[in-house]
Design an enzyme around this catalytic site. Structure first.
Site, PDB file in Angstrom:
ATOM      1  N   TYR A   1       0.823  -1.206   0.000  1.00  0.00           N
ATOM      2  CA  TYR A   1       0.000   0.000   0.000  1.00  0.00           C
ATOM      3  C   TYR A   1       0.859   1.260   0.000  1.00  0.00           C
ATOM      4  O   TYR A   1       0.417   2.328  -0.407  1.00  0.00           O
ATOM      5  CB  TYR A   1      -0.924   0.014   1.211  1.00  0.00           C
ATOM      6  CG  TYR A   1      -2.071  -0.968   1.103  1.00  0.00           C
ATOM      7  CD1 TYR A   1      -3.088  -0.784   0.174  1.00  0.00           C
ATOM      8  CD2 TYR A   1      -2.139  -2.081   1.922  1.00  0.00           C
ATOM      9  CE1 TYR A   1      -4.135  -1.681   0.055  1.00  0.00           C
ATOM     10  CE2 TYR A   1      -3.189  -2.986   1.822  1.00  0.00           C
ATOM     11  CZ  TYR A   1      -4.178  -2.775   0.888  1.00  0.00           C
ATOM     12  OH  TYR A   1      -5.220  -3.667   0.769  1.00  0.00           O
TER      13      TYR A   1
ATOM     14  N   THR B   1       0.021  26.087 -18.734  1.00  0.00           N
ATOM     15  CA  THR B   1       1.459  25.823 -18.765  1.00  0.00           C
ATOM     16  C   THR B   1       2.193  26.270 -17.498  1.00  0.00           C
ATOM     17  O   THR B   1       3.362  25.941 -17.319  1.00  0.00           O
ATOM     18  CB  THR B   1       2.109  26.542 -19.962  1.00  0.00           C
ATOM     19  OG1 THR B   1       1.992  27.963 -19.778  1.00  0.00           O
ATOM     20  CG2 THR B   1       1.438  26.142 -21.264  1.00  0.00           C
TER      21      THR B   1
ATOM     22  N   CYS C   1       2.732 -18.446  -5.388  1.00  0.00           N
ATOM     23  CA  CYS C   1       3.403 -18.274  -4.096  1.00  0.00           C
ATOM     24  C   CYS C   1       2.426 -18.553  -2.953  1.00  0.00           C
ATOM     25  O   CYS C   1       2.064 -19.708  -2.709  1.00  0.00           O
ATOM     26  CB  CYS C   1       4.018 -16.875  -4.015  1.00  0.00           C
ATOM     27  SG  CYS C   1       5.248 -16.702  -2.695  1.00  0.00           S
TER      28      CYS C   1
ATOM     29  N   GLN D   1       0.290 -22.043  -1.678  1.00  0.00           N
ATOM     30  CA  GLN D   1       0.248 -22.564  -0.310  1.00  0.00           C
ATOM     31  C   GLN D   1      -1.178 -22.718   0.189  1.00  0.00           C
ATOM     32  O   GLN D   1      -1.526 -23.720   0.826  1.00  0.00           O
ATOM     33  CB  GLN D   1       1.057 -21.645   0.610  1.00  0.00           C
ATOM     34  CG  GLN D   1       2.533 -21.582   0.286  1.00  0.00           C
ATOM     35  CD  GLN D   1       3.274 -20.518   1.077  1.00  0.00           C
ATOM     36  OE1 GLN D   1       2.713 -19.887   1.969  1.00  0.00           O
ATOM     37  NE2 GLN D   1       4.542 -20.309   0.745  1.00  0.00           N
TER      38      GLN D   1
ATOM     39  N   GLU E   1       3.109 -19.611   9.582  1.00  0.00           N
ATOM     40  CA  GLU E   1       3.178 -18.155   9.455  1.00  0.00           C
ATOM     41  C   GLU E   1       2.096 -17.495  10.290  1.00  0.00           C
ATOM     42  O   GLU E   1       2.243 -16.356  10.735  1.00  0.00           O
ATOM     43  CB  GLU E   1       3.027 -17.759   7.980  1.00  0.00           C
ATOM     44  CG  GLU E   1       3.155 -16.271   7.718  1.00  0.00           C
ATOM     45  CD  GLU E   1       3.046 -15.907   6.242  1.00  0.00           C
ATOM     46  OE1 GLU E   1       3.143 -14.706   5.937  1.00  0.00           O
ATOM     47  OE2 GLU E   1       2.885 -16.811   5.409  1.00  0.00           O
TER      48      GLU E   1
ATOM     49  N   ARG F   1       9.346 -16.708   2.244  1.00  0.00           N
ATOM     50  CA  ARG F   1      10.009 -17.123   3.478  1.00  0.00           C
ATOM     51  C   ARG F   1       9.439 -18.450   3.993  1.00  0.00           C
ATOM     52  O   ARG F   1      10.046 -19.124   4.806  1.00  0.00           O
ATOM     53  CB  ARG F   1       9.862 -16.013   4.543  1.00  0.00           C
ATOM     54  CG  ARG F   1      10.640 -16.254   5.819  1.00  0.00           C
ATOM     55  CD  ARG F   1      10.599 -15.040   6.736  1.00  0.00           C
ATOM     56  NE  ARG F   1      11.516 -14.000   6.294  1.00  0.00           N
ATOM     57  CZ  ARG F   1      11.140 -12.858   5.728  1.00  0.00           C
ATOM     58  NH1 ARG F   1       9.857 -12.596   5.542  1.00  0.00           N
ATOM     59  NH2 ARG F   1      12.026 -11.963   5.358  1.00  0.00           N
TER      60      ARG F   1
ATOM     61  N   HIS G   1       7.334 -16.733  -8.850  1.00  0.00           N
ATOM     62  CA  HIS G   1       6.546 -15.629  -9.417  1.00  0.00           C
ATOM     63  C   HIS G   1       6.784 -15.541 -10.933  1.00  0.00           C
ATOM     64  O   HIS G   1       7.617 -14.750 -11.399  1.00  0.00           O
ATOM     65  CB  HIS G   1       6.923 -14.312  -8.747  1.00  0.00           C
ATOM     66  CG  HIS G   1       6.429 -14.188  -7.343  1.00  0.00           C
ATOM     67  ND1 HIS G   1       5.206 -13.645  -7.032  1.00  0.00           N
ATOM     68  CD2 HIS G   1       6.998 -14.575  -6.166  1.00  0.00           C
ATOM     69  CE1 HIS G   1       5.031 -13.683  -5.717  1.00  0.00           C
ATOM     70  NE2 HIS G   1       6.095 -14.245  -5.172  1.00  0.00           N
TER      71      HIS G   1
ATOM     72  N   GLU H   1       5.068 -14.166 -13.163  1.00  0.00           N
ATOM     73  CA  GLU H   1       4.676 -12.887 -13.757  1.00  0.00           C
ATOM     74  C   GLU H   1       5.865 -11.960 -13.963  1.00  0.00           C
ATOM     75  O   GLU H   1       5.826 -11.066 -14.824  1.00  0.00           O
ATOM     76  CB  GLU H   1       3.613 -12.192 -12.903  1.00  0.00           C
ATOM     77  CG  GLU H   1       4.085 -11.666 -11.554  1.00  0.00           C
ATOM     78  CD  GLU H   1       4.012 -12.665 -10.423  1.00  0.00           C
ATOM     79  OE1 GLU H   1       4.023 -12.248  -9.250  1.00  0.00           O
ATOM     80  OE2 GLU H   1       3.955 -13.875 -10.719  1.00  0.00           O
TER      81      GLU H   1
END
Length: 542
Positions: A54, A187, A380, A384, A404, A469, A514, A516
């Protein structure tokens, strides 16, 4: 010797300096030149790795494991050249290196100051390793007038004097707002921005003016007069329907011609824009449309998924369809039935993320895709969560979750404490630093022959970029595979899972990496091309 193009921004932020830099790089390549693009970021973080999406948008990861600004993704997609950790630097990293030198005594007792020590370090970064390139494009983050950007602006001012004549060009990207009540393009904001830039000793050679309409002749003349640039060097950067139209639009506006003129170079006769014409043609002439639901946790800031959005667009181009994205905050599915949100879509993508918020919603999205035989792509964290869903629903592990989120009797996903990077063992502790401690960058993987994902890639040996991680616990592999969730890809030593897929599903794939990050408009990533192809087939069934 390389020539240097410095791109600064004025009036307001988020005008698109990164895209402008990338598009100019593509134009210079089309004229037969070799290019390198670099980004100078003024913030004090060492890198964006610990910054919230963010705050900063996507954290783009390079092959060599650098966590960098999202603009490097634009650089890669437009030029096809893979970036590295030497293509992005921050104030934090500059100061970190200088302080380390001071602690070692490298400055021999001298007083360490912004000028010359900080500016010299910035100049060293800009000039290093450019012998193989014709042009080096250097984007300075932030806006002229920002206090934190001053050392970078001072450094490039000095480079304007240090480098030989006709070896530097300054481009200032600015805003020309249209005021409806006055019916005029104004301008004055640009004039003030250029005045600020000139006050620190930088005279722009070219004004690249963001606008939503043609610049009137009188306003163009006024800008040239009051900003001390040639009238022809006031270049229109009008809003485009697609970012992939920008190289063509900039060429039509004369940007590449003006840049070469600033260096005293006659435009090269070679100009091959066929690649970009083909890309634009594919974007604007789809033969159908598919709808993809992206179930994420940062949907309030779409820049957090910049590379993902572009990779899906590339997948659409490969299949001659327009990809319509439905952005869904994953927390919604923790309280509501997913069906009303997902029944109309042709595919579901669950992207990466961190933390427990919205995790159960992502698990619900994976369940919906599995049960409804809807194409599913988990990346990713999305992989999971798909594995956790399969463990709960298919393997009977009702308490399966990720460590996690806290202590658990069924740690289906757990913290990685060590792994191999080449021949070197990497070790991490839960209580260690967060910055730069994930499994980062390109790692090889081995795909099972005959698996769906191996068929998509057309090979069994791949290399992809990682940023994580936590990892799926291989102790559960046999139990999950007995239920039909196949671990189709692993690290070469077989210790780390890289991909999973459902054996009895048309297209249900999760990857720990990843993909992408490596997709290009002229070379769509095979996984995104395959996912959109599956969604296209699904669209014919509904």
């Amino acid at each position: 010797m390389a020539r240097y193009i410095f791109i600064t921004g004025g009036v307001v932020s988020s005008l698109g300096k990164g895209l402008a830099s990338a598009a100019l790089g593509a134009l210079l390549q089309a004229r037969g030149y070799s290019v390198r693009l670099r980004k100078l970021d003024p913030y004090l973080n060492v890198d964006p790795g610990t910054m919230s999406p963010y705050q900063h948008g996507e954290c783009f990861v390079t092959d060599d494991g650098a966590e960098t600004d999202l603009d490097l993704g634009h650089y890669e997609r437009f030029t096809g050249r893979s970036a590295n950790r030497q293509d992005n630097v921050t104030t934090g990293r500059i100061y970190q290196d200088i302080i380390a030198r001071e602690r070692r005594g490298d400055y021999l007792g001298g007083t360490v100051q912004v000028i010359p020590h900080v500016t010299n370090a910035i100049k060293e970064f800009v000039l290093d390793g450019n012998d193989a390139y014709d042009f080096v494009l250097v984007e300075i983050g932030g806006t002229v007038g920002d206090i934190e950007a001053m050392p970078f602006l001072e450094a490039i001012r000095q480079l304007g004097n240090d480098l030989p004549h006709n070896h530097t060009c300054f481009i200032h990207l600015t805003l020309l707002p249209f005021i409806p009540s006055a019916g005029e393009v104004k301008t004055k904001p640009t004039q003030h921005s250029v005045k600020e830039l000139r006050s620190i000793g930088i005279q722009p050679n070219i004004l690249l003016c963001r606008c939503d309409r043609e610049i009137p002749v009188e306003e163009r003349r006024k800008l040239g007069l009051f900003c001390n640039v040639r009238e022809s060097a006031v270049v229109e950067a009008r809003d485009a329907a697609s970012i992939y139209d920008v190289p063509l639009a900039y060429h039509a506006a004369g940007l590449d011609r003006e840049v070469l003129a600033a260096f005293g170079i006659d435009p090269a006769p070679r100009l091959d824009m066929k690649r970009w014409q083909a890309v634009s043609q594919a974007i604007h002439n789809p033969e159908g449309q598919v709808t993809i639901a992206v179930v994420g946790k940062y949907t309030g800031m779409l820049d957090a998924y910049k590379s993902l959005i572009e990779a899906l667009t590339h997948g659409g181009m490969a299949n001659r369809v327009k990809v319509q994205l439905d952005w869904i905050e994953s927390e919604i599915f923790e309280h509501q039935d997913p069906a009303p949100y997902l029944e109309h879509v042709h595919g579901i993508l669950v992207p990466g993320g961190f933390g427990q918020r919205g995790a159960e919603g992502k698990i619900a999205a994976a369940r919906f895709a599995r049960e409804r035989k809807l194409p599913y792509f988990g990346i990713c964290f999305g992989m999971q969560m798909a594995v956790i869903e399969a463990a709960r629903s298919l393997a009977g592990l009702k308490k399966a979750t990720s460590s996690e989120f806290g202590p658990t009797p069924e740690p289906l996903v757990g913290l990685m404490t060590e792994w191999l990077k080449g021949n070197e063992l990497q070790k991490r502790e839960k209580s260690g630093d967060l910055g730069g401690t994930m499994r980062l960058g390109a790692y090889p993987a081995r795909l099972k022959a005959g698996s769906k994902i191996a068929e998509i890639y057309g090979k069994t040996e791949i290399s992809e970029r990682h940023r994580h991680r936590y990892e799926v616990n291989m102790a559960y592999r046999e139990k999950l595979e007995n239920c039909g969730l196949i671990f189709a890809g692993t690290s070469p030593d077989g210790l780390l899972p890289e991909t999973v897929e459902l054996a009895d599903h048309p297209w249900f794939i999760g990857v720990q990496y990843h993909p992408e990050l490596k997709s290009r408009p002229f070379e769509p990533h095979p996984l995104f091309a395959g996912f959109i192809a599956a969604a296209k087939a699904q669209s014919r069934l509904v």
